[in-house]
Every structure is written in structure tokens, then in C-alpha cells.
Write a protein that holds these residues in place. Structure first.
Motif, PDB file in Angstrom:
ATOM      1  N   ASP A  20       0.821  -1.209   0.000  1.00 22.37           N
ATOM      2  CA  ASP A  20       0.000   0.000   0.000  1.00 22.37           C
ATOM      3  C   ASP A  20       0.858   1.264   0.000  1.00 22.37           C
ATOM      4  N   GLY A  21       1.914   1.267   0.796  1.00 25.27           N
ATOM      5  CA  GLY A  21       2.787   2.435   0.852  1.00 25.27           C
ATOM      6  C   GLY A  21       3.471   2.712  -0.465  1.00 25.27           C
ATOM      7  N   ALA A  22       3.788   1.628  -1.194  1.00 24.49           N
ATOM      8  CA  ALA A  22       4.488   1.770  -2.475  1.00 24.49           C
ATOM      9  C   ALA A  22       3.603   2.389  -3.545  1.00 24.49           C
ATOM     10  N   GLN A  23       2.301   2.542  -3.258  1.00 22.83           N
ATOM     11  CA  GLN A  23       1.396   3.153  -4.230  1.00 22.83           C
ATOM     12  C   GLN A  23       1.431   4.678  -4.179  1.00 22.83           C
ATOM     13  N   HIS A 235      -6.271  -5.420  15.603  1.00 25.64           N
ATOM     14  CA  HIS A 235      -5.346  -5.576  14.473  1.00 25.64           C
ATOM     15  C   HIS A 235      -5.322  -4.233  13.748  1.00 25.64           C
ATOM     16  N   VAL A 236      -4.151  -3.607  13.642  1.00 19.70           N
ATOM     17  CA  VAL A 236      -4.040  -2.308  12.977  1.00 19.70           C
ATOM     18  C   VAL A 236      -3.125  -2.427  11.775  1.00 19.70           C
ATOM     19  N   GLN A 237      -3.577  -1.897  10.645  1.00 16.35           N
ATOM     20  CA  GLN A 237      -2.769  -1.900   9.433  1.00 16.35           C
ATOM     21  C   GLN A 237      -2.276  -0.483   9.161  1.00 16.35           C
ATOM     22  N   CYS A 238      -0.970  -0.345   8.974  1.00 22.27           N
ATOM     23  CA  CYS A 238      -0.347   0.975   8.833  1.00 22.27           C
ATOM     24  C   CYS A 238       0.785   0.900   7.822  1.00 22.27           C
ATOM     25  N   THR A 239       1.314   2.061   7.464  1.00 28.60           N
ATOM     26  CA  THR A 239       2.513   2.126   6.624  1.00 28.60           C
ATOM     27  C   THR A 239       3.539   3.046   7.284  1.00 28.60           C
ATOM     28  N   ALA A 240       4.806   2.756   7.050  1.00 29.60           N
ATOM     29  CA  ALA A 240       5.884   3.579   7.594  1.00 29.60           C
ATOM     30  C   ALA A 240       5.757   5.010   7.077  1.00 29.60           C
ATOM     31  N   ASN A 241       5.799   5.967   7.986  1.00 30.34           N
ATOM     32  CA  ASN A 241       5.714   7.393   7.662  1.00 30.34           C
ATOM     33  C   ASN A 241       4.408   7.769   6.958  1.00 30.34           C
ATOM     34  N   GLY A 242       3.412   6.882   7.009  1.00 34.87           N
ATOM     35  CA  GLY A 242       2.121   7.183   6.403  1.00 34.87           C
ATOM     36  C   GLY A 242       2.110   7.150   4.893  1.00 34.87           C
ATOM     37  N   TYR A 243       3.137   6.540   4.272  1.00 33.80           N
ATOM     38  CA  TYR A 243       3.181   6.492   2.813  1.00 33.80           C
ATOM     39  C   TYR A 243       1.958   5.739   2.291  1.00 33.80           C
ATOM     40  N   GLY A 244       1.445   6.176   1.130  1.00 38.11           N
ATOM     41  CA  GLY A 244       0.323   5.493   0.532  1.00 38.11           C
ATOM     42  C   GLY A 244      -0.300   6.299  -0.584  1.00 38.11           C
TER      43      GLY A 244
END
Length: 535
Positions: A20-23, A235-244
Motif C-alpha cells: 500500500d505504501g508503495a502506491q 489488528h491495525v494496518q499501517c505504513t511507515a511514515n504514512g506512505y500510501g
């Protein structure tokens, strides 16, 4: 690949940076990048790392193959992402479902439609068939020994349109054996109170174990994630630094910090929270994005204090203007000195820089007035710690600047040639250790030429300068004082390989302002290197 964890299974931190973050626009990860980020995330201690969609593209397929061989996971379990089987097919015969198994990932996340309009318009199938697609795919993967999570895409929008159908998707996934069913705010339009109400209702009506996946389109992704936790999500789904995609996802770091420090939940292995700032910056380096200076907890400005009132209180007790000890997340408190500074700011900054002011109120007062006087002219010391330290040391020495060399003169020449090319040449004349030195150099601009000439002049006497590199250069034109006249401020960042510092120069033209910043940069570099000033 080993799979170990010091934590129980009662609460999951699930990272989806690699998918997701890579998007995010501007992020293009190679397989090597993805492997590097996976190592950082495992080092941080997240429970699950979603690596991508094997079978959907060669890069993700290669990532899973290499991750199995090249990464010895200490904390995280690798997760493959994919979709439920196609309408009218069987999960056991669906190629993309088979690709999920072939990835070797012990955990699989399936995306499922939970909005009735998406089922009918995007999947072009019936609501009942969609439920069968969820049931069949989850059951098949469980039979193959995989742990299965189900992402209910567009859940909150679907719940608003047809709550009973949205809940039936959750119920079906759970009854088929899904370990967690994740409610996704795919469009990012929800607010915390809404999230908390919906999660609470769905939990009560289905009995499923629930997770949350929040996009940040309203700026509420972190708040929405914590609201879901308040309602019972584990269960929490997140990305590093909020990337997305678009404006991003729930930011892993403030979510984890809040869970550990505010909720008292043990979601990371012992001692890993202190690595948070380092991990945040390391991931930013891999994706080639400048770390956000104002990011909560991990930003360089997260615990920076500028106002004199704040500094006075912090001098008594840092907790008066800080919600946590920054060392808990691997960050540090910083005092910023500006025209808003008072005595406390200067005293604390002096202590931070290791300059003993000896409780001299008169000295501190002089420094405060000196800062205010120079900032009125356009200098900025909150962004130029090195220049402030040189100013401070000069005042401690009774106004005598720290000197390693004395400049007689300098000049820079820009030559336009008939063939359209340009030449930039600089000459520097100075005295160092009793010797008069004249040096000339060319560069790809007048400032670069001055920098090279200064190096040529000084490096034989001060070989320590060979380690220095100018890593950033910023110019700002300040508001004019007389009519169309203006003042230029230059900020230069310099590194010696072990650290980085910033210096400032202000003048009526960019070359003179740059020269001031260069002088300070090299003076401070020699100070850092432990060189004694010239006699």
C-alpha cells in the motif's frame, strides 16, 4: 526463514508499506529496496509485513522468492496479498490463488468486496456469489495450512449503503476460518466517532475478530485507527511514515507510539520503541524521500522548542511542554534560538551545545540581544545551529570571534563566452598560521568556485577540511528594505561523514551571503575536528 516473536497473538501490528505504501506517487521500489525496508520493519518489531501481490507482477514474485532466502525474520511474519477467487471458478483452480500459495508466505491477506455496488459494478457478479467467493477462498487457503486475513474493501462506505450486506461479508469470512477481518476505509472519508460506532456495532453483531485499515484523506487515519481500537479492533494496518496512495495511510509510528505509551499495550518487543526515529528515517532514505521534519514523535522538530515562554518552563521541568520523554522514541529535545528567544532559551541551548555560560546573566542578556539584532537583519539561527554556536562562543570570549584564518579579500567572476558557455572563477586571499595564501579555482557556479578556492587555500594547513562536503544549499530572497532592494539569506548544510551542521549568511547579494555561510561552515568544521584556533 525463522519466525519468532516475543509477543502473544492478542494484538497485531500489521505493516503494508511494501504494497500500500508503495502506491504513493513518487515511490518506485526495486526488489532490493523492498528487501531493505522489510529488514528495517522486522528490526522495529512489527508482527506482520505485507510484501506485495505475488503473481500480479514479476517484481513482487521475485521479492517473495528472495525474502525466503535472504531475510532471517526475527519478529515479523511475511504476508502475501491477493484477491478472492474469480466469480464462477473454484479457489483450488484459480491461478492467482495458487500464486499466493507458491509465494511460500505463511500468512495471506485476501481483499474482498463488501460494498454491494462494487460487487455488482466492479466484479459484475451477484451478492450471493461474492459471499461464496469469500467462503471458498478462505476455506481453501486454511486447508492448505495458511493463516488468512480478509480485507473488506470499501467497508465503511458499503456499510453506509447496505449495512446488512457489509456485515454478511464479515460474518462469512469469519465463519470460513479467517483469523481477522479488517474493515477498510478505502476512500479515507471517515471520522473517528463514525469509525468507533461502526466497529463497535459490527463487533457486537458478528463476533468476528476485527482489524482496521484507514486511509488519510480526511487527515484522520491515525485517529480513526485508534478509534477502532477503542471500539474493540485488535489488528491495525499501517505504513511507515504514512506512505500510501493519494494523501497516504495511517502512519505506523504515531499509531505504535500511542498504543505503547498512551494505551499501555505491549505491541513491540522490549526496547524496540527507542529505535522508532532511526527506523522512520532509514525507510525514508530507502524510498528517497526527505523525512518530514514535523512528523509526530520522530520528526526532527517534534520536540523542538522556540518560544521563550516554553523554554522558561522547560528549564524548570521538560515535561511541562512535552507529552513524552523524546528518548522513549529515539528522538531528542532541541532548543531553537530566534528573535523569540529569552534567557532560558539561550541557557538551555548553551547547555545542549556544551558551552558553559557560568550563570552569567549579563552574558546571556548580551547573547539574547545579539540574536534579536541579527535576526532583524535576516539571519535565522533556529535553522543554523552551527552559526549560533560560533556567535555564542564569540560572546563568551568577550566578542572575539573564533578564528582559524583571516580573509584579506575574495572575488568571484562569471564569464559569458561567445559560444554560449560560461566560466566561473574565484580567487581567495587570506592569512592562516602566519602565512599569506592566494588561491584560485574554477567551479560550476560562482559559489562552487569560491568553495573550491577556499579549500585550495586551507587544506594544506588544515587537512581535516578534506573530509567536509557541502550537502545542501538554500537561498531565500527576503523582503526589501528600501524600495526594490532586497536582502538574500543563504543556508548551507555541511557534513564530515559523522554528522551534519548548518550555517547562515545574509547580505545584499547571494554571493556575499554564501561566502559568510561558507566561512562559518569551515570554521565550525575545524572546531568539531578539535583543531586549535590560529594564533
Amino acid at each position: 526463514m525463522t519466525e519468532t516473536s516475543e509477543l502473544d497473538d492478542s494484538f497485531h501490528v500489521f505493516d503494508t508499506t511494501l504494497r500500500d505504501g508503495a502506491q504513493r506517487e513518487g515511490i518506485n521500489l526495486t526488489v532490493a529496496d523492498k528487501l531493505a525496508i522489510a529488514r528495517h520493519l522486522d528490526d522495529f518489531g512489527v508482527g506482520f509485513i505485507e510484501g506485495g501481490w505475488p503473481g500480479a507482477n514479476p517484481r513482487d514474485t521475485e521479492f517473495f522468492a528472495r525474502a525466503q532466502q535472504e531475510i532471517d525474520f526475527k519478529h515479523a511474519r511475511l504476508v502475501a496479498f491477493g484477491a478472492t477467487r474469480r466469480a464462477g471458478a473454484k479457489a483450488a483452480e484459480d491461478p492467482q490463488v495458487r500464486a499466493l500459495l507458491d509465494s511460500g508466505a505463511p500468512v495471506i491477506t485476501l481483499v474482498a468486496k463488501s460494498h454491494d455496488r462494487h460487487v455488482e459494478l466492479a466484479l459484475r457478479t451477484t451478492l450471493d456469489e461474492n459471499l461464496e467467493m469469500v467462503r471458498d477462498t478462505v476455506s481453501f487457503l486454511k486447508e492448505q495450512g495458511r493463516r488468512v486475513f480478509v480485507d473488506c474493501e470499501h467497508f465503511f462506505d458499503g456499510y453506509r449503503a447496505n449495512p446488512e450486506y457489509a456485515k454478511s461479508v464479515v460474518r462469512t469470512a469469519s465463519e470460513a476460518g479467517a483469523d481477522v477481518v479488517i474493515l477498510c476505509d478505502t476512500n479515507g472519508g471517515m471520522l473517528p466517532a463514525q469509525v468507533q460506532a461502526v466497529v463497535g456495532t459490527v463487533l457486537a453483531d458478528t463476533g468476528a475478530r476485527l482489524g482496521i485499515h484507514a486511509q488519510d484523506d480526511t487527515g484522520c487515519a491515525v485517529a480513526n485507527t485508534l478509534a477502532a481500537v477503542d471500539a474493540g479492533a485488535t489488528h491495525v494496518q499501517c505504513t511507515a511514515n504514512g506512505y500510501g496512495e493519494r494523501v497516504g495511510n495511517a502512519n505506523l509510528f504515531p499509531v505504535v507510539a500511542a498504543l505503547e505509551l498512551k494505551y499501555g499495550k505491549k505491541v513491540l518487543p522490549e526496547g524496540r520503541l527507542r529505535e522508532m526515529t532511526r527506523i522512520s528515517h532509514a525507510v525514508a532514505e530507502v524510498v528517497n524521500l526527505t523525512p518530514s521534519t514535523h512528523q509526530p514523535y520522530v520528526g526532527v522538530s517534534a520536540f523542538a522548542h522556540k518560544a521563550g515562554l516554553h523554554a522558561s518552563a522547560i528549564k524548570v521541568d521538560p515535561d511541562l511542554y512535552q507529552h513524552i520523554d523524546p528518548e522513549q522514541v529515539g528522538n531528542t529535545m532541541r532548543m531553537l534560538v530566534s528573535d523569540m528567544a529569552g534567557r532560558a532559551s539561550v541557557e538551555l541551548k548553551g547547555k545542549e551545545l556544551g558551552v558553559d555560560l557560568g550563570g552569567d546573566r549579563e552574558l546571556v542578556g548580551r547573547v539574547v540581544e545579539r540574536v534579536k539584532e541579527r535576526e532583524l537583519k535576516g539571519y535565522t539561527y533556529e535553522a543554523a545551529d552551527a552559526s549560533f554556536e560560533l556567535l555564542l562562543r564569540a560572546e563568551v570570549e568577550g566578542g572575539k570571534p573564533l578564528k582559524y584564518f583571516d580573509v584579506e579579500s575574495w572575488r568571484a567572476i562569471v564569464e559569458d563566452r561567445p559560444d554560449g558557455t560560461h566560466a566561473n572563477e574565484a580567487t581567495v586571499k587570506l592569512f592562516a598560521k602566519g602565512e599569506r595564501i592566494v588561491a584560485t579555482a574554477e567551479g560550476n557556479g560562482p559559489v562552487n568556485a569560491l568553495d573550491r578556492a577556499l579549500r585550495v587555500a586551507l587544506e594544506k594547513i588544515y587537512p581535516q577540511l578534506a573530509k567536509l562536503d557541502l550537502v545542501d544549499y538554500k537561498v531565500r530572497i527576503l523582503e526589501g528594505v528600501h524600495g526594490t532592494q532586497s536582502t538574500t539569506r543563504v543556508l548551507i548544510s555541511t557534513s564530515d561523514g559523522a554528522g551534519e551542521w548548518s550555517t547562515v549568511g545574509v547580505a545584499e547579494n547571494v554571493i556575499a551571503a554564501s561566502w559568510q555561510a561558507l566561512e562559518d561552515a569551515y570554521t565550525y568544521g575545524l572546531l568539531r575536528a578539535g583543531v586549535s584556533p590560529a594564533q
